[in-house]
Design a protein around this motif. Sequence first.
Motif, PDB file in Angstrom:
ATOM      1  N   ALA A 194       0.824  -1.208   0.000  1.00  0.00           N
ATOM      2  CA  ALA A 194       0.000   0.000   0.000  1.00  0.00           C
ATOM      3  C   ALA A 194       0.857   1.257   0.000  1.00  0.00           C
ATOM      4  CB  ALA A 194      -0.937  -0.004   1.204  1.00  0.00           C
ATOM      5  N   ASP A 242      -7.760  -9.984   8.731  1.00  0.00           N
ATOM      6  CA  ASP A 242      -8.686  -8.847   8.634  1.00  0.00           C
ATOM      7  C   ASP A 242      -7.923  -7.537   8.547  1.00  0.00           C
ATOM      8  OD1 ASP A 242     -10.871 -10.502   8.714  1.00  0.00           O
ATOM      9  OD2 ASP A 242     -11.277 -10.198  10.850  1.00  0.00           O
ATOM     10  N   ARG A 245      -6.351  -7.213   5.156  1.00  0.00           N
ATOM     11  CA  ARG A 245      -7.419  -6.972   4.177  1.00  0.00           C
ATOM     12  C   ARG A 245      -7.855  -5.506   4.201  1.00  0.00           C
ATOM     13  NH1 ARG A 245     -10.933 -10.123   6.228  1.00  0.00           N
ATOM     14  NH2 ARG A 245     -10.022 -11.977   5.277  1.00  0.00           N
ATOM     15  N   ARG A 246      -7.962  -4.935   5.392  1.00  0.00           N
ATOM     16  CA  ARG A 246      -8.365  -3.531   5.506  1.00  0.00           C
ATOM     17  C   ARG A 246      -7.321  -2.599   4.901  1.00  0.00           C
ATOM     18  NH1 ARG A 246     -11.689   0.242   4.558  1.00  0.00           N
ATOM     19  NH2 ARG A 246     -11.383   2.122   5.818  1.00  0.00           N
ATOM     20  N   ARG A 248      -5.344  -3.265   2.484  1.00  0.00           N
ATOM     21  CA  ARG A 248      -5.451  -3.376   1.022  1.00  0.00           C
ATOM     22  C   ARG A 248      -6.696  -2.668   0.499  1.00  0.00           C
ATOM     23  NH1 ARG A 248      -2.929  -8.682   2.101  1.00  0.00           N
ATOM     24  NH2 ARG A 248      -0.888  -8.649   1.041  1.00  0.00           N
ATOM     25  N   GLU A 249      -7.777  -2.690   1.271  1.00  0.00           N
ATOM     26  CA  GLU A 249      -8.989  -1.967   0.867  1.00  0.00           C
ATOM     27  C   GLU A 249      -8.713  -0.472   0.782  1.00  0.00           C
ATOM     28  OE1 GLU A 249     -11.950  -2.914   3.725  1.00  0.00           O
ATOM     29  OE2 GLU A 249     -12.403  -4.891   2.899  1.00  0.00           O
ATOM     30  N   VAL A 250      -8.015   0.049   1.794  1.00  0.00           N
ATOM     31  CA  VAL A 250      -7.664   1.464   1.813  1.00  0.00           C
ATOM     32  C   VAL A 250      -6.812   1.811   0.596  1.00  0.00           C
ATOM     33  CG1 VAL A 250      -6.283   3.185   3.050  1.00  0.00           C
ATOM     34  CG2 VAL A 250      -7.878   1.742   4.320  1.00  0.00           C
ATOM     35  N   ASP A 252      -6.665   0.147  -2.291  1.00  0.00           N
ATOM     36  CA  ASP A 252      -7.455   0.019  -3.519  1.00  0.00           C
ATOM     37  C   ASP A 252      -8.350   1.232  -3.749  1.00  0.00           C
ATOM     38  OD1 ASP A 252      -6.316  -2.417  -4.026  1.00  0.00           O
ATOM     39  OD2 ASP A 252      -7.984  -3.603  -3.219  1.00  0.00           O
ATOM     40  N   GLU A 253      -8.792   1.828  -2.625  1.00  0.00           N
ATOM     41  CA  GLU A 253      -9.625   3.036  -2.726  1.00  0.00           C
ATOM     42  C   GLU A 253      -8.788   4.268  -3.078  1.00  0.00           C
ATOM     43  OE1 GLU A 253     -11.461   3.332   1.064  1.00  0.00           O
ATOM     44  OE2 GLU A 253     -12.626   1.487   0.850  1.00  0.00           O
ATOM     45  N   TRP A 255      -7.098   5.904  -0.924  1.00  0.00           N
ATOM     46  CA  TRP A 255      -7.286   6.830   0.199  1.00  0.00           C
ATOM     47  C   TRP A 255      -5.922   7.083   0.865  1.00  0.00           C
ATOM     48  CZ3 TRP A 255      -9.687   5.485   5.564  1.00  0.00           C
ATOM     49  CH2 TRP A 255      -9.872   6.669   6.292  1.00  0.00           C
TER      50      TRP A 255
END
Length: 275
Positions: A194, A242, A245-246, A248-250, A252-253, A255
């Motif tokens: 990230a 978890d 995963r969070r 990576r979500e950040v 991908d967004e 942010w």
Amino acid sequence: MLIDDSIISAVTGHMNGDHADDNLLIARAFGYPLAASSRMVTLDAHHGEWRVTDAAGEHELVLDWPGGEIVERAQFRREAVSLYREACRRLGVTPREEHAPSPHATARHGGGHPHEAAHAPAHGGAPGHGHHGTAEDSADDSFARRLREATWGDHGDSEGATFMTDVIRGKGTLDDYIALVVQHYFMYEALEEASRQLLDDPMLAVLHPGSLLRMDTLERDLRHLRGDDWRNGLSAVPATADYARRIREVADEGWTAGIIAHHYTRYLGDLSGGR
């Protein structure tokens, strides 16, 4: 607030494990100038208690919290810092950088020291050594201070957890340590992926220098700890999965602020001891 054994254990463990020198400084400033040792033994919403030893023997030192009754767990750190800073002032010691007085603080008592306040009696030790309204108050409204206070409870919970306490104090087993390194591997794998986004902006790239990167070191550590087939059977526990995963979500967004927040938290805690 309800102050149970877990809170007492977390706070006293932190003070005695990470701030033993501060305990001694507090004892010497608040009644026992020749103290040889000082340990925090308990606390409640109104005061903290230390066991102090000097040439005359063992003493109980009970000090009121400078800001009055504690109603939130995060306040324990603020009050301990207040006592530390007042101890530094009395002894003529320069506080550590993270606890130095705010340059924006102003005097509240007619041009005196910017952190001086009225004195009230302490319980135990020399009379007249309680201190109210000092140091860590609204005069320092920095982001760093607010962040430290807001996360103090979580920080204490982590330090008070049996697993982390055993590892940090050398009581854990080698298998315990290996398990921790394995989880760090999955955390930093996600975080460093990230954080590459920060390198795209010259203003943010400075936050992620090459000297911070840990994956190569973690792989070397795991090869040493688990052998050449260290990847075999490697897995993240659900909480780590978890967490990764969070992150990576950040990412991908896209942010950026979220990436920086995760970056700050992880590196600050693991590489700088939370300071």
